[in-house]
Design a protein around this motif. Sequence first.
Motif, PDB file in Angstrom:
ATOM      1  N   PHE A 129      -3.268   3.513  -2.998  1.00 42.18           N
ATOM      2  CA  PHE A 129      -3.130   2.371  -3.902  1.00 42.18           C
ATOM      3  C   PHE A 129      -2.908   1.094  -3.108  1.00 42.18           C
ATOM      4  O   PHE A 129      -2.323   1.104  -2.022  1.00 42.18           O
ATOM      5  N   PHE A 130      -3.383  -0.010  -3.691  1.00 39.13           N
ATOM      6  CA  PHE A 130      -3.281  -1.342  -3.093  1.00 39.13           C
ATOM      7  C   PHE A 130      -2.826  -2.293  -4.193  1.00 39.13           C
ATOM      8  O   PHE A 130      -3.441  -2.341  -5.265  1.00 39.13           O
ATOM      9  N   VAL A 131      -1.756  -3.017  -3.946  1.00 39.92           N
ATOM     10  CA  VAL A 131      -1.242  -3.978  -4.923  1.00 39.92           C
ATOM     11  C   VAL A 131      -1.202  -5.352  -4.254  1.00 39.92           C
ATOM     12  O   VAL A 131      -0.612  -5.497  -3.178  1.00 39.92           O
ATOM     13  N   TYR A 132      -1.840  -6.336  -4.876  1.00 38.54           N
ATOM     14  CA  TYR A 132      -1.865  -7.707  -4.377  1.00 38.54           C
ATOM     15  C   TYR A 132      -0.980  -8.542  -5.300  1.00 38.54           C
ATOM     16  O   TYR A 132      -1.156  -8.513  -6.526  1.00 38.54           O
ATOM     17  N   GLU A 133      -0.017  -9.267  -4.699  1.00 38.88           N
ATOM     18  CA  GLU A 133       0.954 -10.031  -5.486  1.00 38.88           C
ATOM     19  C   GLU A 133       1.061 -11.463  -4.971  1.00 38.88           C
ATOM     20  O   GLU A 133       1.072 -11.683  -3.764  1.00 38.88           O
ATOM     21  N   VAL A 134       1.147 -12.399  -5.908  1.00 34.99           N
ATOM     22  CA  VAL A 134       1.388 -13.802  -5.565  1.00 34.99           C
ATOM     23  C   VAL A 134       2.466 -14.326  -6.512  1.00 34.99           C
ATOM     24  O   VAL A 134       2.368 -14.146  -7.732  1.00 34.99           O
ATOM     25  N   TYR A 135       3.473 -14.971  -5.906  1.00 35.11           N
ATOM     26  CA  TYR A 135       4.569 -15.581  -6.665  1.00 35.11           C
ATOM     27  C   TYR A 135       4.606 -17.066  -6.354  1.00 35.11           C
ATOM     28  O   TYR A 135       4.260 -17.481  -5.245  1.00 35.11           O
ATOM     29  N   ARG A 136       5.027 -17.854  -7.294  1.00 33.18           N
ATOM     30  CA  ARG A 136       5.059 -19.315  -7.167  1.00 33.18           C
ATOM     31  C   ARG A 136       5.718 -19.759  -5.865  1.00 33.18           C
ATOM     32  O   ARG A 136       5.243 -20.661  -5.185  1.00 33.18           O
ATOM     33  N   ASP A 137       6.825 -19.100  -5.501  1.00 33.14           N
ATOM     34  CA  ASP A 137       7.578 -19.440  -4.291  1.00 33.14           C
ATOM     35  C   ASP A 137       8.552 -18.302  -4.004  1.00 33.14           C
ATOM     36  O   ASP A 137       8.560 -17.287  -4.717  1.00 33.14           O
ATOM     37  N   ASP A 138       9.350 -18.455  -2.950  1.00 36.81           N
ATOM     38  CA  ASP A 138      10.292 -17.398  -2.594  1.00 36.81           C
ATOM     39  C   ASP A 138      11.331 -17.170  -3.690  1.00 36.81           C
ATOM     40  O   ASP A 138      11.751 -16.036  -3.933  1.00 36.81           O
ATOM     41  N   THR A 197       0.848  -1.189   0.000  1.00 34.06           N
ATOM     42  CA  THR A 197       0.000   0.000   0.000  1.00 34.06           C
ATOM     43  C   THR A 197       0.884   1.239   0.000  1.00 34.06           C
ATOM     44  O   THR A 197       1.993   1.224   0.534  1.00 34.06           O
ATOM     45  N   PHE A 198       0.376   2.289  -0.610  1.00 31.14           N
ATOM     46  CA  PHE A 198       1.086   3.560  -0.615  1.00 31.14           C
ATOM     47  C   PHE A 198       0.133   4.644  -1.061  1.00 31.14           C
ATOM     48  O   PHE A 198      -0.939   4.370  -1.603  1.00 31.14           O
ATOM     49  N   THR A 199       0.527   5.888  -0.792  1.00 27.75           N
ATOM     50  CA  THR A 199      -0.306   7.055  -1.070  1.00 27.75           C
ATOM     51  C   THR A 199       0.432   7.978  -2.029  1.00 27.75           C
ATOM     52  O   THR A 199       1.589   8.358  -1.779  1.00 27.75           O
TER      53      THR A 199
END
Length: 98
Positions: A53-62, A10-12
């Motif tokens: 703002f809101f950003v949602y992130e998903v990655y396969r793994d680290d 999140t950020f403004t």
Amino acid sequence: MSEPTILHATFTARPGTSDRVAALLRDFATEVQSEDGNIVFDASRLADDPDRFFVYEVYRDDEAFQAHLSSPAGAPFNAELQELIVEPASQLTFLQRI
């Protein structure tokens, strides 16, 4: 099997820069979504506060997340974003599936 890396940021936007932040995010999203280990990169504005703002992130793994952090597009994006937001950096929250 390793767990996915899930987070939200999140950020403004500084006054008068929210449209530039939105455009920057749209361009960056295209880059991130093409990364091999990215599953989700979804950027949104708050409906009642378009400077937030809101950003949602998903990655396969680290490993995929670490590759994302070192991608060539990341440094220029973060440098420009830093100049446009109120906070010292994006506020990251890491999540775990239940």
